[in-house]
Design a protein around this motif. Structure first.
Motif, short mmCIF file in Angstrom:
data_model
loop_
_atom_site.label_atom_id
_atom_site.label_comp_id
_atom_site.label_asym_id
_atom_site.label_seq_id
_atom_site.Cartn_x
_atom_site.Cartn_y
_atom_site.Cartn_z
N GLY A 1 0.83 -1.19 0.00
CA GLY A 1 0.00 0.00 0.00
C GLY A 1 0.86 1.24 0.00
O GLY A 1 2.08 1.19 -0.16
N MET A 2 0.22 2.39 0.19
CA MET A 2 0.97 3.66 0.18
C MET A 2 0.85 4.34 1.54
O MET A 2 -0.05 4.04 2.34
N CYS A 3 1.74 5.25 1.78
CA CYS A 3 1.60 6.21 2.86
C CYS A 3 1.13 7.51 2.21
O CYS A 3 1.90 8.19 1.53
N GLY A 4 -0.16 7.81 2.36
CA GLY A 4 -0.72 8.96 1.68
C GLY A 4 -2.19 9.12 2.02
O GLY A 4 -2.75 8.39 2.84
N ASP A 5 -2.82 10.08 1.36
CA ASP A 5 -4.24 10.39 1.56
C ASP A 5 -5.07 9.41 0.74
O ASP A 5 -5.07 9.46 -0.49
N TYR A 6 -5.81 8.53 1.42
CA TYR A 6 -6.62 7.54 0.73
C TYR A 6 -7.96 8.09 0.26
O TYR A 6 -8.71 7.38 -0.42
N ASN A 7 -8.27 9.33 0.57
CA ASN A 7 -9.44 10.00 -0.01
C ASN A 7 -9.00 10.59 -1.35
O ASN A 7 -8.89 11.80 -1.52
N SER A 8 -8.74 9.70 -2.31
CA SER A 8 -8.02 10.07 -3.53
C SER A 8 -8.16 8.94 -4.55
O SER A 8 -8.83 7.94 -4.30
N VAL A 9 -7.51 9.10 -5.68
CA VAL A 9 -7.34 8.01 -6.65
C VAL A 9 -5.87 7.63 -6.59
O VAL A 9 -5.01 8.34 -7.10
N ILE A 10 -5.58 6.56 -5.89
CA ILE A 10 -4.23 6.06 -5.57
C ILE A 10 -3.28 7.21 -5.21
O ILE A 10 -2.12 7.23 -5.62
N MET B 1 -3.66 10.53 -5.75
CA MET B 1 -3.81 11.77 -6.50
C MET B 1 -5.19 12.39 -6.24
O MET B 1 -6.17 11.68 -5.98
N GLN B 2 -5.26 13.71 -6.31
CA GLN B 2 -6.54 14.38 -6.21
C GLN B 2 -7.50 13.79 -7.24
O GLN B 2 -7.12 13.48 -8.37
N LYS B 3 -8.75 13.63 -6.86
CA LYS B 3 -9.68 12.78 -7.60
C LYS B 3 -10.13 13.33 -8.95
O LYS B 3 -10.41 12.58 -9.89
N GLU B 4 -10.22 14.65 -9.07
CA GLU B 4 -10.90 15.24 -10.22
C GLU B 4 -10.24 14.91 -11.56
O GLU B 4 -10.92 14.52 -12.52
N GLU B 5 -8.92 15.06 -11.64
CA GLU B 5 -8.25 14.83 -12.93
C GLU B 5 -8.28 13.36 -13.35
O GLU B 5 -8.59 13.07 -14.51
N PRO B 6 -8.00 12.40 -12.46
CA PRO B 6 -8.13 11.00 -12.89
C PRO B 6 -9.54 10.65 -13.35
O PRO B 6 -9.71 9.97 -14.38
N ILE B 7 -10.55 11.12 -12.63
CA ILE B 7 -11.92 10.82 -13.05
C ILE B 7 -12.20 11.43 -14.41
O ILE B 7 -12.79 10.80 -15.30
N SER B 8 -11.75 12.67 -14.62
CA SER B 8 -11.96 13.34 -15.91
C SER B 8 -11.29 12.58 -17.05
O SER B 8 -11.86 12.44 -18.13
N ARG B 9 -10.10 12.07 -16.81
CA ARG B 9 -9.40 11.33 -17.87
C ARG B 9 -10.12 10.03 -18.22
O ARG B 9 -10.16 9.63 -19.39
N PHE B 10 -10.68 9.38 -17.20
CA PHE B 10 -11.44 8.17 -17.48
C PHE B 10 -12.70 8.48 -18.28
O PHE B 10 -13.12 7.71 -19.16
N LEU B 11 -13.31 9.62 -18.01
CA LEU B 11 -14.55 9.99 -18.70
C LEU B 11 -14.32 10.50 -20.11
O LEU B 11 -15.11 10.22 -21.02
N THR B 12 -13.24 11.26 -20.31
CA THR B 12 -13.06 11.97 -21.58
C THR B 12 -11.89 11.49 -22.42
O THR B 12 -11.78 11.84 -23.58
N SER C 1 -2.07 15.89 -9.35
CA SER C 1 -1.58 16.52 -8.13
C SER C 1 -1.87 15.61 -6.95
O SER C 1 -3.00 15.11 -6.81
N PRO C 2 -0.90 15.41 -6.06
CA PRO C 2 -1.14 14.55 -4.91
C PRO C 2 -2.24 15.09 -4.00
O PRO C 2 -2.34 16.31 -3.80
N ALA C 3 -3.06 14.20 -3.48
CA ALA C 3 -4.05 14.60 -2.48
C ALA C 3 -3.32 14.98 -1.20
O ALA C 3 -2.32 14.36 -0.84
N GLU C 4 -3.82 15.98 -0.52
CA GLU C 4 -3.09 16.54 0.62
C GLU C 4 -3.87 16.47 1.92
O GLU C 4 -3.58 17.20 2.87
N GLY C 5 -4.87 15.59 1.99
CA GLY C 5 -5.58 15.39 3.24
C GLY C 5 -4.77 14.55 4.20
O GLY C 5 -3.61 14.18 3.93
N GLU C 6 -5.37 14.22 5.34
CA GLU C 6 -4.67 13.44 6.35
C GLU C 6 -4.28 12.08 5.80
O GLU C 6 -5.10 11.38 5.19
#
Length: 271
Positions: A200-209, A211-222, A230-235
């Motif tokens: 696993g990773m040491c990072g923010d799991y409120n993300s896409v592996i 990374m901040q969620k918006e860009e990965p989701i957009s790439r899958f859609l479009t 950009s890395p997610a920066e939550g706890e």
């Protein structure tokens, strides 16, 4: 010996959480040796000498890499000189750095760490199986070293599992990195080698592996790249693998996952 392996440090959130936790973890788990995968530590892409220094100062003995090892070109200035930073052993001949090294541990023990990268769904590389096999023919566990840890950085679970069985009985731990998702298959294989498909990773799991969620989701859609990842920066949640080895043989006596943080079910080994 007691050893801890921490999965990929993902950006500022992951590296900061690991640096904060390592001193306490070393004491609480009575750790003899700590290995951290740092290939995503610098904004998700690569490792810098400053981040490496901070991570080692916090309590890591070795930092391993993967396909993003050289994303930060400044690392080229230090990787040859610092054996505490590894890159995959099966990079082509002539690549700066080293893929394995032997380190001193407490009570006169010696630990070998090998970093390798898979080839399934990854960049073209030399054969990781043959590369590791060549090293193990020169350095036998229980003779030249007291423990051997292999960080196998790969995409395919099948390739990681094949590596585990290939090395069973010859190393202390085979642990996978790269997927940023901890697997539930901590086990000791028939020959005595501890194994987990991915730490696993040491990072923010409120993300896409991580990374901040918006860009990965957009790439899958479009199927279009609109922005940089950009890395997610939550706890952050810290994930890793803990093992205890037999001092005489180097084989594993115990393996458990480590999970500390807000998103996943916590599990901290008790010693």
């Amino acid at each position: 010996m007691r050893l801890l392996f921490l999965g990929d440090l993902m950006g500022r959130a992951g590296r900061s959480a690991a640096a904060d936790a390592l001193p306490t973890l070393r004491e609480k788990l009575k750790l003899d040796f700590v290995i951290v995968n740092g290939e995503n530590a610098a904004s998700g892409f690569g490792l810098t000498s400053k981040i490496a220094g901070t991570t080692i100062q916090a309590g890591a003995d070795v930092i391993t890499g993967g396909n993003h090892t050289f994303d930060q070109k400044e690392l080229l200035n230090v990787i040859d000189a610092d054996d505490r930073i590894l890159r995959p052993i099966n990079y082509p001949e002539g690549t700066p750095g080293r893929g394995f090294a032997i380190y001193d541990a407490p009570r006169g023990k010696k630990v070998m760490v090998i970093n390798a990268m898979g080839r399934v769904f990854m960049n073209a590389m030399e054969c990781p199986f043959r590369a590791i096999d060549a090293v193990l023919k020169k350095y036998r566990m229980g003779v030249a070293v007291h423990a051997i840890v292999v960080d196998f950085h790969g995409e395919a679970t099948s390739e990681k599992m094949a590596m585990g069985h290939f090395l069973d009985g010859r190393v202390s731990l085979v642990v996978g990195t790269h997927s940023h998702v901890p697997t539930a298959d901590c086990q000791i294989l028939d020959g005595g080698t501890a194994y987990q498909t991915d730490a696993g990773m040491c990072g923010d799991y409120n993300s896409v592996i991580g990374m901040q969620k918006e860009e990965p989701i957009s790439r899958f859609l479009t199927k279009m790249n609109k922005e940089r990842y950009s890395p997610a920066e939550g706890e952050a949640t810290i994930c890793g693998t803990f093992i205890e080895t037999d001092d005489r043989t180097g084989l594993a006596k115990r393996i458990e996952p480590l999970r500390m943080g807000p998103r996943l079910m916590e599990h901290v080994p008790v010693v």
